[in-house]
Write an enzyme that holds these catalytic residues in place. Structure first.
Site, PDB file in Angstrom:
ATOM      1  NE  ARG A 258      38.328 -17.213 -24.056  1.00  0.00           N
ATOM      2  CZ  ARG A 258      37.431 -16.881 -23.268  1.00  0.00           C
ATOM      3  NH1 ARG A 258      36.304 -16.046 -23.463  1.00  0.00           N
ATOM      4  NH2 ARG A 258      37.354 -17.218 -22.076  1.00  0.00           N
ATOM      5  CG  HIS A 262      37.360 -11.660 -23.737  1.00  0.00           C
ATOM      6  ND1 HIS A 262      36.248 -12.132 -24.697  1.00  0.00           N
ATOM      7  CD2 HIS A 262      37.275 -10.386 -23.640  1.00  0.00           C
ATOM      8  CE1 HIS A 262      35.942 -11.122 -25.597  1.00  0.00           C
ATOM      9  NE2 HIS A 262      36.509 -10.054 -24.857  1.00  0.00           N
ATOM     10  CE1 TYR A 271      35.156 -17.393 -18.983  1.00  0.00           C
ATOM     11  CE2 TYR A 271      36.199 -15.656 -17.501  1.00  0.00           C
ATOM     12  CZ  TYR A 271      35.842 -16.356 -18.820  1.00  0.00           C
ATOM     13  OH  TYR A 271      36.746 -16.066 -19.835  1.00  0.00           O
TER      14      TYR A 271
END
Ligand SMILES: Cc1ncc(C[n+]2csc(CCOP(=O)(O)OP(=O)(O)O)c2C)c(N)n1
Ligand SMILES: [Mg+2]
Length: 366
Positions: A258, A262, A271
């Site tokens: 990805r 998100h 992160y």
């Protein structure tokens, strides 16, 4: 089937290396026909442009939320191109590009993400279930649909998309078990994009590969390089054929990434390291297919330009459709919840109606 027949390849199936150079063709899989690959390229260019447009629309306040699938185009496009129009697709919130490839009006695709109460398209005529937000629930629905079609005597197949994180959900395991026992014509495609929001795969699962989750249930399983369109389309076409010919379900894990956060509401820099994103950028699925097709003499500069122009025109249409204000009635909130509203719901409805009246919004309350 014997254990050996169920087991996935030890390394993900791949036809084309990251630099676009074809490798030794993997045993047991056929390279899709030239015209299918060229059509897939156009869809990938269109899908990427749509995705960028949707992300831009979140910044302009036209979309409430958008989960980008930038970097996952090979999975999204191959999933749709492996299907016939009478087959069903069971997508998640991340699979808008697949829906666009399926031919659904893009404004319809984005309706739910705009904050409306319905999914924005007709699941029955499009044979695409509503994009599913509760993780893995679509997999049990997909098995139910596959079983229904089999029992009705059709040879239609169902393809259910699911993320890596969602394979930890009980529903996923129940779906696999049912599908295997009933030999339902269903294909599960796990898009392993490395993360479930901020949770990396190694905090999610200790399986050697998520593809191994299929064989414990007796499901033929495979893993594939999810950024190699040629490989994903080849493996999924074989999986769909397997299901259609009555040999039961098939599970595919596609290794992908990805590229964006998100959703627009997430900050992925908190992160994951920058270097990781750069590394995956070098494995970009659109560039890889373009280099491969160009090298094979199947795509020239004019066709590349034509695909870009088509995508740009498409994005203009998406902008125009999403920039038009939709008349919304806040009172709709209370419809379609229960056939008979509860006392509490009726009270809340009256409270909102009173507030709207006080604001002079002029809503009638029956
Ligand atoms: C049953 C359920 N639990 C939790 C959530 C909240 N949630 C939304 S997306 C997400 C991560 C899912 O990750 P993955 O399955 O890898 O899919 P991806 O978003 O990477 O495509 C979570 C935990 C949810 N939507 N449904
Ligand atoms: Mg994921």
């Amino acid at each position: 089937m014997t254990v050996d027949e169920l087991l996935p390849s030890k390394v993900p199936v791949r036809f084309v290396a990251e630099d676009g150079i074809p490798g030794t063709p993997p045993a047991g899989y056929q390279r899709p026909a030239d015209e299918r690959l060229v059509a897939a390229y156009r869809q990938m260019v269109l899908g990427r442009r749509f995705d960028a447009q949707a992300t831009a629309l979140t910044k302009q306040g036209r979309l409430a939320v958008y989960p980008s699938s930038r970097g996952q185009e090979a999975c999204q496009i191959a999933a749709v191109l492996a299907l016939r129009p009478d087959d069903w697709l069971f997508p998640t919130y991340r699979d808008s590009v697949a829906l666009v490839c399926r031919g659904i009006d893009p404004a319809g695709v984005l309706t739910l993400l705009r904050g409306d109460w319905h999914c924005g398209y007709d699941p029955v005529t499009t044979r695409v279930a509503p994009q599913c937000t509760p993780l893995a629930t679509q997999t049990v629905h997909a098995v139910g649909m596959a079983e229904a079609m089999r029992r009705n005597g059709t040879d239609s197949v169902v393809l259910a998309l699911i993320g890596d994180g969602a394979t930890s959900e009980g529903d996923f395991h129940e779906a696999l078990n049912f599908a295997a026992v009933l030999r339902s014509p269903v294909v599960f495609l796990i898009q392993n994009n490395g993360y479930a929001i901020s949770v990396p795969l190694d905090r999610q699962s200790a399986a050697p590969a998520l593809a191994y989750k299929g064989i414990g249930y007796g499901i033929r399983s495979e893993q594939v390089d999810g950024n190699d369109l040629v490989a994903v389309l080849s493996v999924l076409s074989a999986a769909v054929e397997h299901a259609r010919s009555g040999r039961g379900p098939f599970l595919v894990e596609a290794h992908t990434y990805r590229m964006e956060a998100h959703t627009n509401a997430d900050d992925a820099t908190r992160y994951r390291p920058e270097g990781e994103v750069d590394r995956w950028a070098a494995a970009d699925p659109v560039t890889r297919l373009q280099t491969y097709l160009t090298g094979a003499g199947l795509l020239d500069q004019d066709q590349i330009e034509a695909a870009r122009t088509e995508a740009e025109t498409f994005a203009e249409g998406v902008r125009a459709a999403l920039n038009a204000d939709v008349p919304v009635d806040p009172m709709d909130l209370f419809d379609h919840v229960f056939a008979e509203p509860t006392t509490q719901l009726r009270e809340q409805r009256e409270q909102l109606a009173a507030e709207l009246r006080a604001e002079g919004a002029g809503h009638d309350v029956d």
